[in-house]
Motif scaffolding. Structure first.
Motif, PDB file in Angstrom:
ATOM      1  N   THR A 163     -26.345 -26.008 -16.787  1.00 14.63           N
ATOM      2  CA  THR A 163     -27.109 -24.960 -17.456  1.00 14.63           C
ATOM      3  C   THR A 163     -28.103 -25.613 -18.396  1.00 14.63           C
ATOM      4  N   LYS A 164     -29.107 -24.871 -18.772  1.00 14.21           N
ATOM      5  CA  LYS A 164     -30.096 -25.357 -19.733  1.00 14.21           C
ATOM      6  C   LYS A 164     -30.260 -24.335 -20.842  1.00 14.21           C
ATOM      7  N   VAL A 165     -30.283 -24.836 -22.072  1.00 16.19           N
ATOM      8  CA  VAL A 165     -30.547 -24.004 -23.237  1.00 16.19           C
ATOM      9  C   VAL A 165     -31.630 -24.705 -24.040  1.00 16.19           C
ATOM     10  N   THR A 166     -32.632 -23.940 -24.433  1.00 16.72           N
ATOM     11  CA  THR A 166     -33.747 -24.483 -25.202  1.00 16.72           C
ATOM     12  C   THR A 166     -33.610 -24.060 -26.653  1.00 16.72           C
ATOM     13  N   ALA A 167     -33.722 -25.038 -27.533  1.00 15.67           N
ATOM     14  CA  ALA A 167     -33.690 -24.780 -28.971  1.00 15.67           C
ATOM     15  C   ALA A 167     -35.095 -24.976 -29.526  1.00 15.67           C
ATOM     16  N   THR A 168     -35.502 -24.072 -30.365  1.00 15.08           N
ATOM     17  CA  THR A 168     -36.765 -24.220 -31.089  1.00 15.08           C
ATOM     18  C   THR A 168     -36.519 -23.875 -32.552  1.00 15.08           C
ATOM     19  N   GLY A 169     -37.123 -24.623 -33.440  1.00 13.52           N
ATOM     20  CA  GLY A 169     -37.001 -24.322 -34.869  1.00 13.52           C
ATOM     21  C   GLY A 169     -35.773 -24.903 -35.536  1.00 13.52           C
ATOM     22  N   GLY A 170     -35.034 -25.765 -34.847  1.00 17.37           N
ATOM     23  CA  GLY A 170     -33.868 -26.397 -35.456  1.00 17.37           C
ATOM     24  C   GLY A 170     -32.815 -25.400 -35.889  1.00 17.37           C
ATOM     25  N   ARG A 171     -32.160 -25.677 -37.000  1.00 17.58           N
ATOM     26  CA  ARG A 171     -31.078 -24.831 -37.502  1.00 17.58           C
ATOM     27  C   ARG A 171     -31.551 -23.476 -38.020  1.00 17.58           C
ATOM     28  N   LYS A 172     -32.845 -23.309 -38.150  1.00 15.07           N
ATOM     29  CA  LYS A 172     -33.400 -22.025 -38.606  1.00 15.07           C
ATOM     30  C   LYS A 172     -34.193 -21.360 -37.492  1.00 15.07           C
ATOM     31  N   GLY A 173     -33.967 -21.772 -36.255  1.00 16.62           N
ATOM     32  CA  GLY A 173     -34.761 -21.285 -35.138  1.00 16.62           C
ATOM     33  C   GLY A 173     -33.987 -20.389 -34.202  1.00 16.62           C
ATOM     34  N   THR A 174     -34.169 -20.636 -32.909  1.00 13.74           N
ATOM     35  CA  THR A 174     -33.522 -19.842 -31.876  1.00 13.74           C
ATOM     36  C   THR A 174     -33.024 -20.748 -30.763  1.00 13.74           C
ATOM     37  N   ILE A 175     -32.099 -20.202 -29.980  1.00 12.59           N
ATOM     38  CA  ILE A 175     -31.676 -20.852 -28.750  1.00 12.59           C
ATOM     39  C   ILE A 175     -31.732 -19.810 -27.644  1.00 12.59           C
ATOM     40  N   ARG A 176     -32.108 -20.276 -26.457  1.00 13.38           N
ATOM     41  CA  ARG A 176     -32.217 -19.351 -25.320  1.00 13.38           C
ATOM     42  C   ARG A 176     -31.876 -20.097 -24.053  1.00 13.38           C
ATOM     43  N   SER A 177     -30.962 -19.508 -23.277  1.00 17.98           N
ATOM     44  CA  SER A 177     -30.594 -20.108 -21.994  1.00 17.98           C
ATOM     45  C   SER A 177     -31.659 -19.793 -20.964  1.00 17.98           C
ATOM     46  N   GLU A 178     -31.707 -20.615 -19.924  1.00 18.21           N
ATOM     47  CA  GLU A 178     -32.738 -20.427 -18.899  1.00 18.21           C
ATOM     48  C   GLU A 178     -32.629 -19.074 -18.201  1.00 18.21           C
ATOM     49  N   ASP A 179     -31.419 -18.504 -18.140  1.00 18.90           N
ATOM     50  CA  ASP A 179     -31.259 -17.185 -17.506  1.00 18.90           C
ATOM     51  C   ASP A 179     -31.406 -16.037 -18.501  1.00 18.90           C
ATOM     52  N   GLY A 180     -31.578 -16.348 -19.782  1.00 18.01           N
ATOM     53  CA  GLY A 180     -31.792 -15.331 -20.804  1.00 18.01           C
ATOM     54  C   GLY A 180     -30.541 -14.647 -21.319  1.00 18.01           C
ATOM     55  N   ILE A 181     -29.378 -14.966 -20.745  1.00 19.76           N
ATOM     56  CA  ILE A 181     -28.138 -14.325 -21.202  1.00 19.76           C
ATOM     57  C   ILE A 181     -27.805 -14.734 -22.633  1.00 19.76           C
ATOM     58  N   LEU A 182     -28.008 -15.999 -22.951  1.00 21.59           N
ATOM     59  CA  LEU A 182     -27.824 -16.479 -24.320  1.00 21.59           C
ATOM     60  C   LEU A 182     -29.193 -16.484 -24.980  1.00 21.59           C
ATOM     61  N   ASP A 183     -29.342 -15.710 -26.024  1.00 23.35           N
ATOM     62  CA  ASP A 183     -30.620 -15.607 -26.726  1.00 23.35           C
ATOM     63  C   ASP A 183     -30.288 -15.259 -28.173  1.00 23.35           C
ATOM     64  N   LEU A 184     -30.204 -16.276 -29.012  1.00 25.95           N
ATOM     65  CA  LEU A 184     -29.709 -16.082 -30.377  1.00 25.95           C
ATOM     66  C   LEU A 184     -30.614 -16.698 -31.424  1.00 25.95           C
ATOM     67  N   LYS A 185     -30.617 -16.052 -32.585  1.00 27.28           N
ATOM     68  CA  LYS A 185     -31.239 -16.627 -33.767  1.00 27.28           C
ATOM     69  C   LYS A 185     -30.217 -17.545 -34.425  1.00 27.28           C
ATOM     70  N   LEU A 186     -30.702 -18.593 -35.034  1.00 30.44           N
ATOM     71  CA  LEU A 186     -29.854 -19.522 -35.776  1.00 30.44           C
ATOM     72  C   LEU A 186     -30.220 -19.472 -37.251  1.00 30.44           C
ATOM     73  N   ALA A 187     -29.245 -19.778 -38.078  1.00 28.88           N
ATOM     74  CA  ALA A 187     -29.498 -19.847 -39.517  1.00 28.88           C
ATOM     75  C   ALA A 187     -28.622 -20.935 -40.119  1.00 28.88           C
ATOM     76  N   LEU A 188     -29.153 -21.584 -41.105  1.00 26.83           N
ATOM     77  CA  LEU A 188     -28.391 -22.554 -41.868  1.00 26.83           C
ATOM     78  C   LEU A 188     -27.340 -21.783 -42.668  1.00 26.83           C
ATOM     79  N   PRO A 189     -26.057 -22.183 -42.598  1.00 27.71           N
ATOM     80  CA  PRO A 189     -25.024 -21.463 -43.355  1.00 27.71           C
ATOM     81  C   PRO A 189     -25.289 -21.502 -44.861  1.00 27.71           C
ATOM     82  N   LYS A 190     -24.851 -20.469 -45.539  1.00 25.32           N
ATOM     83  CA  LYS A 190     -24.994 -20.422 -46.999  1.00 25.32           C
ATOM     84  C   LYS A 190     -24.350 -21.642 -47.652  1.00 25.32           C
ATOM     85  N   GLU A 191     -23.230 -22.108 -47.068  1.00 26.18           N
ATOM     86  CA  GLU A 191     -22.520 -23.260 -47.625  1.00 26.18           C
ATOM     87  C   GLU A 191     -23.361 -24.538 -47.592  1.00 26.18           C
TER      88      GLU A 191
END
Length: 141
Positions: free
Chosen positions: A7-35
């Motif tokens: 499978t392939k997942v593309t990350a953009t924006g690092g820990r404050k960005g997004t990740i998206r799988s090539e089929d689009g099923i995984l499509d999430l925003k990322l955030a640096l934890p408060k900790e």
């Protein structure tokens, strides 16, 4: 070696960005934890790793159990993965992991034997063995 799945997942924006799988099923925003000084409010790589490790380890455990003649109902097995982030002596970031495994209907010795077998075949366990400190706690109920 025959590749069983890729499978392939593309990350953009690092820990404050997004990740998206090539089929689009995984499509999430990322955030640096408060900790870690971030805003939180979205998932992070450690949570994703913990979810993948827990699911994969549980599946490996179910396979090892089935091959040894044990069948579990859906609620009879629980794997909780805790992934931590720290720094080593060289000030590099490192992961550490803890698996809490709960099994119903077995004695402690058999439960530990099945967990040992699952650890031997789980791709996550094999990928991090020798690189990430992992503790395992096995509980029967």
């Amino acid at each position: 070696m025959t590749i069983l799945y890729t499978t392939k997942v593309t990350a953009t924006g690092g820990r404050k960005g997004t990740i998206r799988s090539e089929d689009g099923i995984l499509d999430l925003k990322l955030a640096l934890p408060k900790e870690l000084g971030g805003m939180g409010g979205a998932t992070n790589p450690e949570q994703l790793f913990a979810g993948g490790y827990a699911a994969c380890f549980e599946n490996a455990l179910l396979r090892v159990a089935r091959e040894s003649g044990h069948r579990f109902a859906d609620g009879d097995v629980e794997v909780v993965a805790e992934i931590g982030l720290s720094r080593n002596e060289a000030d590099a970031f490192v992961l550490h992991a803890a698996l809490a495994i709960t099994l119903a209907g077995l004695d402690q010795a058999m439960a530990e034997q099945l967990v040992h077998g699952a650890d031997a075949i789980c791709p996550y366990s094999n990928a991090i063995r020798g690189n990430v400190d992992v503790t395992k706690t096995v509980r029967v109920r």
